[in-house]
Scaffold this active site. Structure first.
Site, PDB file in Angstrom:
ATOM      1  N   LYS A 228       0.835  -1.202   0.000  1.00  0.00           N
ATOM      2  CA  LYS A 228       0.000   0.000   0.000  1.00  0.00           C
ATOM      3  C   LYS A 228       0.873   1.256   0.000  1.00  0.00           C
ATOM      4  CE  LYS A 228      -2.107  -1.483   3.699  1.00  0.00           C
ATOM      5  NZ  LYS A 228      -1.503  -2.833   3.770  1.00  0.00           N
ATOM      6  N   GLU A 447       6.351 -36.506  14.234  1.00  0.00           N
ATOM      7  CA  GLU A 447       6.360 -35.856  12.918  1.00  0.00           C
ATOM      8  C   GLU A 447       5.973 -36.826  11.809  1.00  0.00           C
ATOM      9  OE1 GLU A 447       6.358 -32.795  12.712  1.00  0.00           O
ATOM     10  OE2 GLU A 447       7.061 -32.342  14.737  1.00  0.00           O
TER      11      GLU A 447
HETATM   12  P1  ADP Z   1       2.112  -1.981   3.297  1.00  0.00           P
HETATM   13  O1  ADP Z   1       2.169  -0.505   3.254  1.00  0.00           O
HETATM   14  O2  ADP Z   1       0.973  -2.553   2.513  1.00  0.00           O
HETATM   15  O3  ADP Z   1       2.190  -2.587   4.650  1.00  0.00           O
HETATM   16  P2  ADP Z   1       4.604  -1.738   1.973  1.00  0.00           P
HETATM   17  O4  ADP Z   1       4.198  -0.941   0.797  1.00  0.00           O
HETATM   18  O5  ADP Z   1       5.241  -1.001   3.077  1.00  0.00           O
HETATM   19  O6  ADP Z   1       3.377  -2.548   2.533  1.00  0.00           O
HETATM   20  O7  ADP Z   1       5.542  -2.927   1.482  1.00  0.00           O
HETATM   21  C1  ADP Z   1       6.796  -3.164   2.044  1.00  0.00           C
HETATM   22  C2  ADP Z   1       7.772  -3.630   1.007  1.00  0.00           C
HETATM   23  O8  ADP Z   1       7.372  -4.862   0.447  1.00  0.00           O
HETATM   24  C3  ADP Z   1       7.872  -2.702  -0.178  1.00  0.00           C
HETATM   25  O9  ADP Z   1       8.788  -1.694   0.064  1.00  0.00           O
HETATM   26  C4  ADP Z   1       8.306  -3.620  -1.292  1.00  0.00           C
HETATM   27  O10 ADP Z   1       9.697  -3.843  -1.252  1.00  0.00           O
HETATM   28  C5  ADP Z   1       7.643  -4.913  -0.941  1.00  0.00           C
HETATM   29  N1  ADP Z   1       6.369  -5.046  -1.672  1.00  0.00           N
HETATM   30  C6  ADP Z   1       5.152  -5.119  -1.104  1.00  0.00           C
HETATM   31  N2  ADP Z   1       4.205  -5.258  -2.034  1.00  0.00           N
HETATM   32  C7  ADP Z   1       4.813  -5.250  -3.219  1.00  0.00           C
HETATM   33  C8  ADP Z   1       4.341  -5.352  -4.573  1.00  0.00           C
HETATM   34  N3  ADP Z   1       3.039  -5.472  -4.872  1.00  0.00           N
HETATM   35  N4  ADP Z   1       5.256  -5.309  -5.559  1.00  0.00           N
HETATM   36  C9  ADP Z   1       6.563  -5.192  -5.268  1.00  0.00           C
HETATM   37  N5  ADP Z   1       7.058  -5.085  -4.028  1.00  0.00           N
HETATM   38  C10 ADP Z   1       6.203  -5.123  -3.005  1.00  0.00           C
HETATM   39 ZN    ZN Z   2       2.725 -31.805  15.839  1.00  0.00          ZN
END
Ligand code: ADP
Ligand code: ZN
Length: 662
Positions: A228, A447
């Site tokens: 996001k 397991e």
């Molecule tokens: P949120 O705000 O939804 O919690 P973030 O945007 O902070 O998530 O995501 C954290 C990191 O994860 C990003 O900086 C990126 O590196 C990776 N990431 C998350 N979603 C994507 C996506 N759709 N495409 C590429 N990288 C992503």
């Molecule tokens: Zn178990």
């Protein structure tokens, strides 16, 4: 999941003159004055003697002069009585003594006159006007100083000393978020929706003439780590406009009113730089529903004021002023309805966990930064990682690169990636935790019990690995089962099958050793939870029918309400019975199947004990040999056992008193 861009544009005023310092200095100054007042201006006090001694000394004609105050009487002794030390060569000063005045003694003046002692009244503010003044001024000043000090601590990085509400939003200059839509993968629907906003920002006010209505606020909804924040930055990056970002929790401060002034300030700054994007992360931290607030815990004035200010600001600016507010939350159900009304966050965009092709695309984005070996198949990797969000996938690549580096490999291989998956799912290996022989054996059979049942149950994927190397927090061994495809639903028989698999560990211990260990605790927890959902949430019990006895999350905003719907005691009893029957049935099935495959169980467990972890073709071929029992299929579909449940259960002639219900 908020990766912090460290770059700050020069527009930001990073003036670090801190109010904390002002407060602290003031505090020190005041304490110093207080000290002076108490110990210096007062001067050295003369010794205090009992009133009776004072009278005795008058009687003995030793007193030369008396000053009478309302509380204190000070008197001087005649020179020859002044000291009890041997006379020195210096001229003796009269010795001054003090005693506490006794108001009832009205005869003191007569006594003094009779003795011809000079006496007078004692000026009460003998400490001087200065001390009195200090006494009045210092206490309030101390409060002010402490207050300033706290303020300073709570917002170290705001500019001027009395600029309390300066917003902490980070500003990125034109396009400097450096993120574009190409960096965000696997969320194509969201990108398509947001494209419109990019267009608007790019052509700033062109759309206005066309009468286009641009939303003021867009709410990005989705689980953590789905990108996001990244999307919001990408919008700013694509449109080349400034990006203000602040987290909802940063608005909430110790002092009521600061959050609100921060909101005001944020929007002031943003309007100056329009067109631009304001991004509020974790909107739920400040936009939580006011209705659900629990009166017993006291309302949260600060949050409420901040929220009101935010609403007011959103209503205040023109729809086409060029400021677009983006916010992210993973809990839209707790948001105050006022936030979602038209004219506020009226556009909502779902940013969900990626599907398989989405995961592959995200892996591709992040794999750009590392060198991959030829054997790496991102498509396969995507298939093995259902449920991973973008942040998890980014983490996966990073972890694999670290593993490769540790092994001094130049390229990241598929093995590294597989190991990284395992590591993310189960935690780090803990070779240092040494199990004794009995424990090791128990864990091994446990397991393998899971694995044998998992091989038979529907819809759960393939057993990839069994290990008895302790990992992470508490796990002494694990069976790794990876799904073959993304699943969005679980069918009735699959839930039953999962419960059986979860109980497989304990059933194997029972079967092999005739007693159970604490190792199954976690499994049992999961089983009970799953069985309860089966009955109360999914309405899958035949006897109780499709009635939800459990409330969904949004319905128990109120923390003192029970998560269960109110039911009659009879129904509550029935629920418990159904849960119990389901779990007990699964337990029986697990025992029966393991008993039938006992030879295999022992064979695999022996090898596992020897090798500590099993995977690959050998394991697969072994698990192919697992045999079903006749009533398995029927039980999975209907939950009914063809033979009556028999407690106590007798296996191998070993009489077990009960199958304990945990
Ligand atoms: P949120 O705000 O939804 O919690 P973030 O945007 O902070 O998530 O995501 C954290 C990191 O994860 C990003 O900086 C990126 O590196 C990776 N990431 C998350 N979603 C994507 C996506 N759709 N495409 C590429 N990288 C992503
Ligand atoms: Zn178990």
């Amino acid at each position: 999941m908020n990766d912090n861009l460290n770059y700050q544009s020069p527009k930001q005023v990073p003036d670090e003159s801190n109010r904390g310092g002002v407060g602290r200095n003031l505090l020190i100054l005041l304490l110093w004055l207080l000290f002076l007042n108490l110990f210096v201006f007062r001067g050295a006090e003369s010794p205090l003697v009992p009133y009776s001694q004072f009278l005795d000394q008058i009687d003995a004609n030793q007193v030369s002069e008396v000053q009478i105050g309302t509380k204190i009487i000070e008197y001087a002794l005649k020179p020859n009585f002044s000291t009890n030390q041997p006379p020195s060569d210096q001229p003796e000063k009269p010795k001054i003594l003090r005693t506490l005045a006794i108001a009832q003694d009205k005869e003191l003046p007569q006594l003094l006159r009779a003795k011809h002692i000079k006496f007078s009244a004692f000026p009460d503010d003998a400490g001087g006007w200065f001390a009195t003044l200090l006494g009045w001024i210092i206490p309030p000043l101390i409060f002010v100083a402490i207050w300033l000090w706290f303020l300073g601590r709570s917002q170290m990085n705001s500019p001027a000393p009395f600029n309390v509400g300066k917003s902490k939003a980070r500003i990125y200059a034109n396009g400097s978020t450096g993120v574009t839509f190409d960096d965000v993968a696997g969320v194509d629907e969201a990108k398509a929706e947001l494209q419109e906003i990019v267009e608007f920002l790019k052509n700033a006010f062109k759309c206005v003439n066309l009468g286009a209505k641009i939303p003021k606020g867009v709410l990005l909804i989705g689980p953590p780590g789905t990108g996001k924040t990244l999307l919001a930055k990408a919008i700013a990056g694509e449109a080349g406009v400034p990006f203000f970002s602040i987290s909802g929790s940063e608005f909430i401060e110790l002092f009521v009113g600061i959050g609100a002034s921060r909101v005001r300030d944020l929007f002031e700054q943003a309007k100056l730089q329009a067109p631009c994007i304001v991004f509020i992360d974790e909107l739920d931290a400040l936009g939580r529903s006011r209705v659900g607030a629990n009166p017993m815990m006291g309302g949260n004035d600060e949050r409420e004021q901040t929220l009101n200010q935010l609403l007011a600001e959103m209503d205040g600016f023109e729809p086409n002023a060029g400021v677009i507010l983006l916010a992210a939350t993973n809990r839209p159900e707790v948001l105050d309805p006022a936030l979602l009304r038209p004219g506020r966050f009226d556009r909502q965009v779902l940013v969900d966990r990626p599907d398989k092709s989405g995961r592959e695309a995200i892996l591709r984005v992040h794999a750009k930064d590392v060198k991959l070996a030829n054997n790496v198949d991102l498509d396969k990797l995507a298939a093995r990682t259902p449920g991973f969000a973008g942040a998890d996938l980014a983490n996966l690549i990073n972890e694999a690169a670290l593993l490769a580096a540790r092994k001094n490999h130049l390229l990241v291989s598929m093995e590294d990636l597989n190991e990284a998956i395992e590591r993310l799912l189960t935690g780090l290996e803990k070779k240092s935790r040494v199990l004794n022989e009995v424990e090791k054996k128990t864990v091994a059979y446990h397991e393998v019990g899971h694995a044998i049942l998992a091989a038979l149950m529907p819809g759960a994927g393939v057993v990839e690995k069994i290990s008895i190397v302790p990992r992470g927090l508490g796990a002494l061994g694990y069976t790794l089962q990876l799904p073959e495809e993304d699943r969005f639903l679980m069918l009735e028989d699959e839930i039953r099958g999962r419960i059986v698999t979860l109980l497989g560990g304990r059933a194997a211990e029972e079967l092999m050793f005739g007693k159970v260990s604490t190792g199954a605790g976690d499994d049992i927890q999961k089983v009970t939870e799953l069985a309860e959902r089966f009955v109360t949430l999914y309405g899958m019990s035949d006897r109780l029918g499709p009635i939800a006895f459990e409330k969904t999350q949004s319905q128990f905003l109120d923390p003192i309400a029970s998560p269960r719907r109110s039911v009659s005691p009879k129904v509550a009893e029935e629920i418990d019975q159904e849960i119990r029957e389901l779990v007990e049935g699964a337990h029986q099935i697990a025992l029966l199947i393991l008993d039938k495959n006992k030879g295999l169980l022992e064979a695999i467990a022996k090898v596992l004990l020897d090798q500590e972890s099993l995977e690959g073709d050998w394991l697969k071929s072994q698990l192919k040999q697992v045999e079903k029992t006749e009533d398995l299929q029927e039980w999975l579909l209907s939950g009914k056992l063809s033979h009556p449940m028999h407690f106590p259960l007798s296996i191998n002639g070993q009489e077990k008193k009960t199958c304990n219900f945990y």
